[in-house]
Design an enzyme around this catalytic site. Structure first.
Site, PDB file in Angstrom:
ATOM      1  N   HIS A  54      -0.177   4.449   0.276  1.00 10.28           N
ATOM      2  CA  HIS A  54      -0.673   5.629   1.070  1.00 10.28           C
ATOM      3  C   HIS A  54      -1.281   5.312   2.408  1.00 10.28           C
ATOM      4  O   HIS A  54      -1.053   4.327   2.873  1.00 10.28           O
ATOM      5  CB  HIS A  54      -2.118   6.272   0.200  1.00 10.28           C
ATOM      6  CG  HIS A  54      -3.123   5.309   0.301  1.00 10.28           C
ATOM      7  ND1 HIS A  54      -3.363   4.369  -0.678  1.00 10.28           N
ATOM      8  CD2 HIS A  54      -4.050   5.287   1.039  1.00 10.28           C
ATOM      9  CE1 HIS A  54      -4.407   3.569  -0.561  1.00 10.28           C
ATOM     10  NE2 HIS A  54      -4.747   4.194   0.668  1.00 10.28           N
ATOM     11  N   LYS A  93       0.817  -0.887   0.104  1.00 11.32           N
ATOM     12  CA  LYS A  93      -0.032  -0.060   0.099  1.00 11.32           C
ATOM     13  C   LYS A  93       0.823   1.467   0.181  1.00 11.32           C
ATOM     14  O   LYS A  93       1.913   1.122   0.751  1.00 11.32           O
ATOM     15  CB  LYS A  93      -0.867  -0.100   1.257  1.00 11.32           C
ATOM     16  CG  LYS A  93      -1.650   1.064   1.411  1.00 11.32           C
ATOM     17  CD  LYS A  93      -2.670   0.886   2.622  1.00 11.32           C
ATOM     18  CE  LYS A  93      -3.596   1.974   2.974  1.00 11.32           C
ATOM     19  NZ  LYS A  93      -4.396   1.793   4.239  1.00 11.32           N
TER      20      LYS A  93
END
Ligand SMILES: O=P(O)(O)OC[C@H]1O[C@H](OP(=O)(O)OP(=O)(O)O)[C@H](O)[C@@H]1O
Ligand SMILES: O=C(O)c1cc(=O)[nH]c(=O)[nH]1
Length: 239
Positions: free
Chosen positions: A125, A123
């Protein structure tokens, strides 16, 4: 056939019976032709994703918890795990619910333990990264997974934990399919984990237990049991 006297007859623990019954009644164990992660064609499939109601999750997480507690009691030199790690995807609910089940059975031993799982895609963010839950650095990690066939997933998990600075102190699987790691090798995937990585292992059930419950069910499943036995002969490991 001679019967063992009651005092020496092996007793199957209630959690294991509940787990095996759930495998049949909830269609966790299914029959057909399945292509596995290893590319093998199997006549049966253990689908841990079918444990999707609270009673079913309770049956599998309680079975893991009892198996883990017995495993640690039999191996007193294994340090108390700091983290229960479940590999994505099916390991995610298994790690979280097993931690709760351990805490329910033995709160004093398990109140400081965390869960962690990985993302299959990192991921970029928010909190970012590939892990969810506790960091692994300098921690004792107990890995749990739903099933082991050729051992590829477990090998990847051991490498991931090492990369994150953790120590894998044990591996507990729900179903050990008892298979050779590859066509040309005779040893089992579980044996490889023990010998190559020095990681001790435990399982809730093996293929013999699954075949036994399918045979005992009767009701037209005899042909499925025979196909499972033929598959076992094709892939049976030597250890
Ligand atoms: O011993 P192996 O040959 O590696 O096979 C067993 C692995 O295969 C499945 O993972 P998969 O990546 O298909 O996972 P998912 O359904 O949990 O996403 C299963 O959850 C085990 O982790
Ligand atoms: O080897 C696999 O990919 C595999 C086998 C099995 O029985 N269940 C599962 O989820 N994966």
């Amino acid at each position: 056939m001679a019967q063992l006297p009651p005092s020496t007859a092996p007793t199957i623990p209630a959690y294991k019976t509940a787990f095996l019954q759930a495998c049949l009644s909830a269609n966790v164990l299914t029959f057909g032709t399945y292509t596995l992660k290893s590319g093998r064609q199997s006549p049966y499939f253990f689908n841990a994703g079918a444990f999707h109601t609270a009673p079913l999750l309770s049956a599998i997480s309680t079975a893991y918890a009892h198996t883990i507690i017995a495993f640690l009691a039999e191996n007193p030199d294994i340090p108390q795990p700091d983290v229960i790690f479940g590999p994505a995807y099916k390991g995610i609910p298994l790690a979280t619910t097993t931690l709760l089940a351990l805490h329910t059975l033995a709160p004093d031993s398990w109140s400081r333990t965390s869960y962690t799982f990985n993302r299959k895609e990192a991921k970029n963010h928010g909190e970012t990264g590939s892990l969810v839950g506790s960091p692994l650095a300098n921690k004792n990690i107990l890995v749990i997974d739903d099933v082991i066939t050729a051992g590829t997933a477990m090998r990847e998990t051991i490498e991931l934990v090492k990369k994150e600075g953790g120590r894998v102190v044990g591996f507990v699987v729900a179903v050990d399919r008892g298979e050779r790691i590859s066509e040309g090798e005779s040893q089992s995937a579980m044996g490889l984990i023990r010998r190559e990585f020095g990681v001790r292992t435990a399982r809730i059930v093996g293929l013999d237990d699954l075949i036994g419950v399918v045979r005992a069910e009767g009701g037209g499943l005899e042909g499925e049991a025979e196909r499972m036995e033929r598959y076992r002969e094709r892939w049976r490991a030597s250890d």
